[in-house]
Write a protein that holds these residues in place. Structure first.
Motif, PDB file in Angstrom:
ATOM      1  N   MET A  13     126.475 -58.804 -83.409  1.00 52.93           N
ATOM      2  CA  MET A  13     126.282 -58.320 -84.774  1.00 52.93           C
ATOM      3  C   MET A  13     125.446 -57.049 -84.757  1.00 52.93           C
ATOM      4  O   MET A  13     124.370 -57.011 -84.167  1.00 52.93           O
ATOM      5  N   SER A  14     125.926 -55.996 -85.387  1.00 50.72           N
ATOM      6  CA  SER A  14     125.209 -54.731 -85.422  1.00 50.72           C
ATOM      7  C   SER A  14     124.171 -54.736 -86.544  1.00 50.72           C
ATOM      8  O   SER A  14     124.392 -55.327 -87.610  1.00 50.72           O
ATOM      9  N   LEU A  15     123.052 -54.078 -86.296  1.00 54.91           N
ATOM     10  CA  LEU A  15     122.038 -53.960 -87.343  1.00 54.91           C
ATOM     11  C   LEU A  15     122.467 -53.010 -88.452  1.00 54.91           C
ATOM     12  O   LEU A  15     121.950 -53.071 -89.561  1.00 54.91           O
ATOM     13  N   ARG A  16     123.378 -52.086 -88.147  1.00 51.56           N
ATOM     14  CA  ARG A  16     123.892 -51.143 -89.137  1.00 51.56           C
ATOM     15  C   ARG A  16     122.755 -50.472 -89.906  1.00 51.56           C
ATOM     16  O   ARG A  16     122.694 -50.493 -91.134  1.00 51.56           O
ATOM     17  N   VAL A  17     121.841 -49.893 -89.156  1.00 52.08           N
ATOM     18  CA  VAL A  17     120.638 -49.314 -89.750  1.00 52.08           C
ATOM     19  C   VAL A  17     120.978 -48.259 -90.800  1.00 52.08           C
ATOM     20  O   VAL A  17     120.447 -48.273 -91.922  1.00 52.08           O
ATOM     21  N   ALA A  18     121.880 -47.339 -90.466  1.00 54.89           N
ATOM     22  CA  ALA A  18     122.213 -46.254 -91.388  1.00 54.89           C
ATOM     23  C   ALA A  18     122.837 -46.772 -92.675  1.00 54.89           C
ATOM     24  O   ALA A  18     122.652 -46.191 -93.752  1.00 54.89           O
ATOM     25  N   ASP A  19     123.575 -47.889 -92.593  1.00 55.75           N
ATOM     26  CA  ASP A  19     124.247 -48.437 -93.773  1.00 55.75           C
ATOM     27  C   ASP A  19     123.314 -49.276 -94.628  1.00 55.75           C
ATOM     28  O   ASP A  19     123.525 -49.392 -95.842  1.00 55.75           O
ATOM     29  N   ARG A  20     122.328 -49.882 -94.019  1.00 52.31           N
ATOM     30  CA  ARG A  20     121.507 -50.868 -94.729  1.00 52.31           C
ATOM     31  C   ARG A  20     120.174 -50.332 -95.224  1.00 52.31           C
ATOM     32  O   ARG A  20     119.479 -51.016 -95.964  1.00 52.31           O
ATOM     33  N   LEU A  21     119.795 -49.131 -94.820  1.00 57.52           N
ATOM     34  CA  LEU A  21     118.566 -48.526 -95.310  1.00 57.52           C
ATOM     35  C   LEU A  21     118.897 -47.428 -96.309  1.00 57.52           C
ATOM     36  O   LEU A  21     119.852 -46.670 -96.117  1.00 57.52           O
ATOM     37  N   GLY A  22     118.091 -47.346 -97.373  1.00 54.07           N
ATOM     38  CA  GLY A  22     118.292 -46.323 -98.384  1.00 54.07           C
ATOM     39  C   GLY A  22     117.166 -45.308 -98.367  1.00 54.07           C
ATOM     40  O   GLY A  22     116.234 -45.369 -97.540  1.00 54.07           O
ATOM     41  N   LEU A  23     117.218 -44.374 -99.311  1.00 52.66           N
ATOM     42  CA  LEU A  23     116.209 -43.322 -99.389  1.00 52.66           C
ATOM     43  C   LEU A  23     114.822 -43.902 -99.652  1.00 52.66           C
ATOM     44  O   LEU A  23     113.824 -43.448 -99.087  1.00 52.66           O
ATOM     45  N   ALA A  24     114.759 -44.918-100.504  1.00 56.92           N
ATOM     46  CA  ALA A  24     113.466 -45.561-100.778  1.00 56.92           C
ATOM     47  C   ALA A  24     112.893 -46.183 -99.509  1.00 56.92           C
ATOM     48  O   ALA A  24     111.675 -46.143 -99.276  1.00 56.92           O
ATOM     49  N   ASP A  25     113.749 -46.742 -98.671  1.00 54.33           N
ATOM     50  CA  ASP A  25     113.289 -47.348 -97.423  1.00 54.33           C
ATOM     51  C   ASP A  25     112.745 -46.286 -96.466  1.00 54.33           C
ATOM     52  O   ASP A  25     111.770 -46.532 -95.744  1.00 54.33           O
ATOM     53  N   VAL A  26     113.367 -45.127 -96.461  1.00 54.26           N
ATOM     54  CA  VAL A  26     112.876 -44.031 -95.617  1.00 54.26           C
ATOM     55  C   VAL A  26     111.471 -43.635 -96.052  1.00 54.26           C
ATOM     56  O   VAL A  26     110.579 -43.401 -95.216  1.00 54.26           O
ATOM     57  N   MET A  27     111.241 -43.589 -97.363  1.00 55.18           N
ATOM     58  CA  MET A  27     109.900 -43.262 -97.861  1.00 55.18           C
ATOM     59  C   MET A  27     108.907 -44.364 -97.495  1.00 55.18           C
ATOM     60  O   MET A  27     107.749 -44.089 -97.169  1.00 55.18           O
ATOM     61  N   THR A  28     109.363 -45.622 -97.532  1.00 52.56           N
ATOM     62  CA  THR A  28     108.501 -46.735 -97.121  1.00 52.56           C
ATOM     63  C   THR A  28     108.106 -46.594 -95.651  1.00 52.56           C
ATOM     64  O   THR A  28     106.945 -46.827 -95.283  1.00 52.56           O
ATOM     65  N   LEU A  29     109.052 -46.229 -94.816  1.00 52.94           N
ATOM     66  CA  LEU A  29     108.761 -46.034 -93.396  1.00 52.94           C
ATOM     67  C   LEU A  29     107.809 -44.849 -93.188  1.00 52.94           C
ATOM     68  O   LEU A  29     106.964 -44.877 -92.285  1.00 52.94           O
ATOM     69  N   ALA A  30     107.934 -43.827 -94.024  1.00 49.66           N
ATOM     70  CA  ALA A  30     106.993 -42.708 -93.965  1.00 49.66           C
ATOM     71  C   ALA A  30     105.582 -43.179 -94.304  1.00 49.66           C
ATOM     72  O   ALA A  30     104.597 -42.758 -93.680  1.00 49.66           O
ATOM     73  N   ASN A  31     105.486 -44.070 -95.287  1.00 47.13           N
ATOM     74  CA  ASN A  31     104.203 -44.681 -95.638  1.00 47.13           C
ATOM     75  C   ASN A  31     103.588 -45.364 -94.410  1.00 47.13           C
ATOM     76  O   ASN A  31     102.411 -45.158 -94.086  1.00 47.13           O
ATOM     77  N   ALA A  32     104.386 -46.172 -93.718  1.00 54.35           N
ATOM     78  CA  ALA A  32     103.885 -46.869 -92.530  1.00 54.35           C
ATOM     79  C   ALA A  32     103.480 -45.894 -91.428  1.00 54.35           C
ATOM     80  O   ALA A  32     102.470 -46.098 -90.738  1.00 54.35           O
ATOM     81  N   ALA A  33     104.260 -44.831 -91.269  1.00 52.01           N
ATOM     82  CA  ALA A  33     103.938 -43.837 -90.241  1.00 52.01           C
ATOM     83  C   ALA A  33     102.611 -43.150 -90.541  1.00 52.01           C
ATOM     84  O   ALA A  33     101.781 -42.936 -89.638  1.00 52.01           O
ATOM     85  N   VAL A  34     102.388 -42.815 -91.810  1.00 54.57           N
ATOM     86  CA  VAL A  34     101.113 -42.201 -92.189  1.00 54.57           C
ATOM     87  C   VAL A  34      99.964 -43.182 -91.948  1.00 54.57           C
ATOM     88  O   VAL A  34      98.881 -42.793 -91.491  1.00 54.57           O
ATOM     89  N   GLY A  35     100.193 -44.454 -92.231  1.00 50.17           N
ATOM     90  CA  GLY A  35      99.164 -45.456 -91.962  1.00 50.17           C
ATOM     91  C   GLY A  35      98.814 -45.532 -90.491  1.00 50.17           C
ATOM     92  O   GLY A  35      97.640 -45.671 -90.121  1.00 50.17           O
ATOM     93  N   MET A  36      99.823 -45.412 -89.629  1.00 51.32           N
ATOM     94  CA  MET A  36      99.569 -45.415 -88.193  1.00 51.32           C
ATOM     95  C   MET A  36      98.757 -44.188 -87.773  1.00 51.32           C
ATOM     96  O   MET A  36      97.833 -44.283 -86.960  1.00 51.32           O
ATOM     97  N   VAL A  37      99.076 -43.040 -88.336  1.00 57.82           N
ATOM     98  CA  VAL A  37      98.313 -41.832 -88.029  1.00 57.82           C
ATOM     99  C   VAL A  37      96.869 -41.990 -88.510  1.00 57.82           C
ATOM    100  O   VAL A  37      95.922 -41.536 -87.841  1.00 57.82           O
ATOM    101  N   ALA A  38      96.691 -42.643 -89.657  1.00 60.26           N
ATOM    102  CA  ALA A  38      95.335 -42.896 -90.157  1.00 60.26           C
ATOM    103  C   ALA A  38      94.542 -43.749 -89.178  1.00 60.26           C
ATOM    104  O   ALA A  38      93.347 -43.507 -88.939  1.00 60.26           O
ATOM    105  N   MET A  39      95.193 -44.743 -88.582  1.00 59.77           N
ATOM    106  CA  MET A  39      94.504 -45.584 -87.605  1.00 59.77           C
ATOM    107  C   MET A  39      94.151 -44.795 -86.349  1.00 59.77           C
ATOM    108  O   MET A  39      93.089 -44.993 -85.750  1.00 59.77           O
TER     109      MET A  39
END
Length: 228
Positions: A1-27
């Motif tokens: 079964m494929s994760l189908r990342v490109a199909d299952r993530l939307g623009l809002a999810d990309v912004m959520t991941l950016a949030n997490a990335a900034v949090g990692m940089v903060a740490m």
């Protein structure tokens, strides 16, 4: 079964991941002892968190979105603020490694914030519907208050630790908080960007206005705030 990342993530999810990335940089910045930078990055993560909500409401979200949002919140508004509190204390009281009582106080308060943020996020994800008012203050709000207060010049360590304890408890308090309307989230984001880009400009006006607005929402929203 494929994760189908490109199909299952939307623009809002990309912004959520950016949030997490900034949090990692903060740490990472916390590991280097860059206290002010950590505060700025926490506010930047809060901007990303607000944007992902706006995008999800206007363009639609995905099934995985709420889970990504919860996990990102633990990084940016749980662990990163906990490290921020500890590093801020170490910056004034340090090195805390040679002062066991002070180390215990700072680390204990930081851990308390992380634990309560984790509990709030988990309980909210499982038990609170999307259209319901949210019990307890958002960990985003709690983190933003701590960061804004520091950037506003309120750097006294006992006060910071006391505020962290109070905000930790309020995250699980049985008080319903309404969701911030898109127009107000956008206005807050503009002020937040000012606090991030120019925290000391005009006698620290941006972080001070942000702190006042956040505290007003904290104290008044349960009774006087509503969305149209």
């Amino acid at each position: 079964m494929s994760l189908r990342v490109a199909d299952r993530l939307g623009l809002a999810d990309v912004m959520t991941l950016a949030n997490a990335a900034v949090g990692m940089v903060a740490m990472a910045a916390a590991a280097l002892g860059e206290v002010r930078l950590v505060a700025q990055l926490i506010l930047l993560a809060a901007v990303a968190d607000g944007l992902d909500g706006i995008i999800a409401r206007t363009r639609g979200g995905t099934a995985v979105g709420p889970y990504l949002d919860s996990m990102a919140d633990i990084v940016s508004f749980g662990t990163a603020p906990g490290l921020f509190v500890f590093v801020a204390a170490n910056d004034v009281w340090g090195p805390l490694g040679s002062e066991p009582p002070l180390f215990a106080a700072a680390a204990g308060v930081a851990a308390l914030f992380v634990v309560f943020s984790l509990v709030r996020t988990a309980l909210y994800t499982v038990y609170v519907g999307e259209d319901e008012n949210r019990p307890g203050i958002q960990n985003t709000l709690a983190s933003s208050i701590l960061a804004a207060a520091y950037l506003a010049g309120l750097t006294l360590v006992p006060g910071l630790l006391a505020a962290t304890v109070v905000l930790s408890v309020l995250m699980v308090a049985p008080v319903p908080y309404p969701k911030l309307a898109a127009r107000d989230a956008l206005a807050m984001g503009v002020v937040q960007m000012g606090a991030i880009v120019a925290p000391t400009a005009l006698r620290r006006v941006f972080p001070r206005v942000l702190l006042i607005a956040a505290l007003a929402y904290l104290t008044l929203a349960p009774r006087f705030y509503w969305e149209e």
